[in-house]
Write a protein that holds these residues in place. Sequence first.
Motif, PDB file in Angstrom:
ATOM      1  N   SER B   5      62.265  25.380  69.895  1.00  0.00           N
ATOM      2  CA  SER B   5      61.271  26.015  69.201  1.00  0.00           C
ATOM      3  C   SER B   5      61.836  27.038  68.348  1.00  0.00           C
ATOM      4  N   PRO B  19      52.852  38.205  69.963  1.00  0.00           N
ATOM      5  CA  PRO B  19      51.801  39.152  70.286  1.00  0.00           C
ATOM      6  C   PRO B  19      52.233  40.010  71.251  1.00  0.00           C
ATOM      7  N   ILE B  68      41.720  30.609  77.688  1.00  0.00           N
ATOM      8  CA  ILE B  68      42.279  29.329  76.858  1.00  0.00           C
ATOM      9  C   ILE B  68      42.905  29.898  75.745  1.00  0.00           C
ATOM     10  N   PHE B  71      45.481  33.548  76.896  1.00  0.00           N
ATOM     11  CA  PHE B  71      46.471  33.441  77.925  1.00  0.00           C
ATOM     12  C   PHE B  71      47.213  31.937  77.771  1.00  0.00           C
ATOM     13  N   MET B  72      46.629  31.044  77.389  1.00  0.00           N
ATOM     14  CA  MET B  72      47.413  29.835  77.089  1.00  0.00           C
ATOM     15  C   MET B  72      47.663  29.634  75.464  1.00  0.00           C
ATOM     16  N   HIS B  73      47.443  30.787  74.784  1.00  0.00           N
ATOM     17  CA  HIS B  73      48.305  30.841  73.288  1.00  0.00           C
ATOM     18  C   HIS B  73      47.576  29.826  72.441  1.00  0.00           C
ATOM     19  N   LEU B  74      46.360  29.382  72.713  1.00  0.00           N
ATOM     20  CA  LEU B  74      45.867  28.285  71.817  1.00  0.00           C
ATOM     21  C   LEU B  74      45.277  28.918  70.713  1.00  0.00           C
ATOM     22  N   GLU B  77      48.071  28.313  68.229  1.00  0.00           N
ATOM     23  CA  GLU B  77      48.561  26.996  67.873  1.00  0.00           C
ATOM     24  C   GLU B  77      47.940  26.208  66.653  1.00  0.00           C
ATOM     25  N   ALA B  78      48.305  25.127  66.335  1.00  0.00           N
ATOM     26  CA  ALA B  78      47.815  24.428  65.197  1.00  0.00           C
ATOM     27  C   ALA B  78      46.654  23.624  65.503  1.00  0.00           C
ATOM     28  N   TRP B  80      45.779  20.786  66.169  1.00  0.00           N
ATOM     29  CA  TRP B  80      45.562  20.097  67.391  1.00  0.00           C
ATOM     30  C   TRP B  80      44.979  20.379  68.470  1.00  0.00           C
ATOM     31  N   LEU B  84      42.017  18.641  71.190  1.00  0.00           N
ATOM     32  CA  LEU B  84      41.942  18.644  72.737  1.00  0.00           C
ATOM     33  C   LEU B  84      40.673  19.205  73.260  1.00  0.00           C
TER      34      LEU B  84
END
Lengths: 398, 139
Positions: B5, B19, B68, B71-74, B77-78, B80, B84
């Motif tokens: 990454s 962040p 989500i 905390f899960m950094h979505l 994200e791109a 995708w 999901l």
Amino acid sequence: MTEQTGVVSAVPSHIHLQYQPGLPIPNGKLILWLFLSTEIMFFAGLIGTYIVLRFGAPTGTWPTPHDVHLQEIIGALNTAVLIFSSFTIVVALEMAKANKPAAAKTALLATFLLGGVFLVVKAYEYQEKFAHGIYPAAPHSLLYDRADVYYAAAVREKLSNTRAELEQRKSQDPNSFSSADQQKLDLIADLQLNLVQWSELTATHCDNPVVAEDTLLLMAHLIYPLHRHEARVRQAIRYEITELQQKLAKWQPSPNGAENRMFLVSLQEPAASPDAQPSAAPAGAVASGRAVLENPERIRARLEFLEKAEKQWPHGINDAHPWLKLPIHIPSGHMWASTYFLLTGFHALHVLVGLFIFSLVLPFRLDSRYANVLENSGLYWHFVDIVWIFLFPLLYLF
Amino acid sequence: MTIPSASAGHSHESAYHGPSLRVFLNVFFALVVLTVVSFVTARVFHESPVVSWTVMMAVSCLKATLVISFFMHLIWEANWKYVLTIPASFMSILIILLLIPDIGRRTRLYSEERWRHAPQPVLQESHAATTEAHPVSGH
């Protein structure tokens, strides 16, 4: 770029191939998200089933949290613990990405400990249920869905089995039979006559089916009180006391004293020697059933018993005498126990697996090269937290 | 093999500028507040359970969304993430809706015999109850 693809020389050299990842994330993260989607399916199935079963149960029967010893505040505490642990693992991840391994390790350790706290609190909650006879399944479960004649028969059987055990112990070793044990025997005799036999006879010989149902409901309530039955049971007790006092007032002694003799037999029976007939009388021959209900001594015994039960056992007989473990009546209790233990049990297993994963990660140096592993563990842990976020209101607050 | 990454590739060259922790701390406080809201709702709307259920479900969905997204950094994200989350949410709701006619309404087709063994509600005392007339039990 061609060295990355390893393509055979069938491709002409002037064509440059570039490897495009399917998704802009590492393989490990992608696999973990795929795994989490299967976990979503798993828990969505279970939680959906719970929702449908709970709201499809006959209206007004689903046990309230108080009925099944569920404390909302403990559930809220567990929620706070898990949310805080989610926060600490995010901190751990950010520290690792920022190349601060010591801080990352501290945060990860905090997450691990908080997960342990969750499991300890859950074990305490389970113990509360088990102590009151609420298990997921037979034979430990004491639950009955209805206070009907089958329930009364189960209570009767439990009492006579316990009594037979105690009497056998008494006859085998009279010296070790303490006064506490004798008190137990006396209590069982009292319950057999004035609780079970009386309720069963009333229910079978009663003309009014409502009164019959209320008598068994009263018996179940005295063993294990349910808040929503409180008003109805109090009314039933008042009705019964009034009726019995009227009967006493109207009673005329019969000329041949046959009733008194019959009564004396059944009252002496508990104080009889250990090798006397085990409670054949409490089962009650049908012929003498009505006579028992009309007998003034039995009526007085029953009135005394009701008074004693209200004063001495406000939280039920099972609570006052936990060794008795009498069957209890909780409408929809089986469905509740099944869904509760299934949902929380699977969730607790997932928490345990999460703690195991943390224990594998903790020994390493959590710098930025290890951030990927920490991220994946964190994603799993957050999912476990999300499941609990849904479970808490569904199980505790609904 | 994992694709390195961006942050790991440059870890020894530049500091990680993700962040700040402040964002996550705010989300944590929001989650705690929402938990308290959910807990209090159960008490406040005791008389109208449907209102309390709706509020509690909405609060739960909001809490899950916060976990989500942040905390899960979505949220970083791109696209995708939509592939999901949207089908999963849709199917979770669908499974409940599909089970309602058969399982949720199972008591609709209960026979008299079946009702004799099913748990039944016990009505509270009726207003017309006196010591003479016994209140009718529910069915």
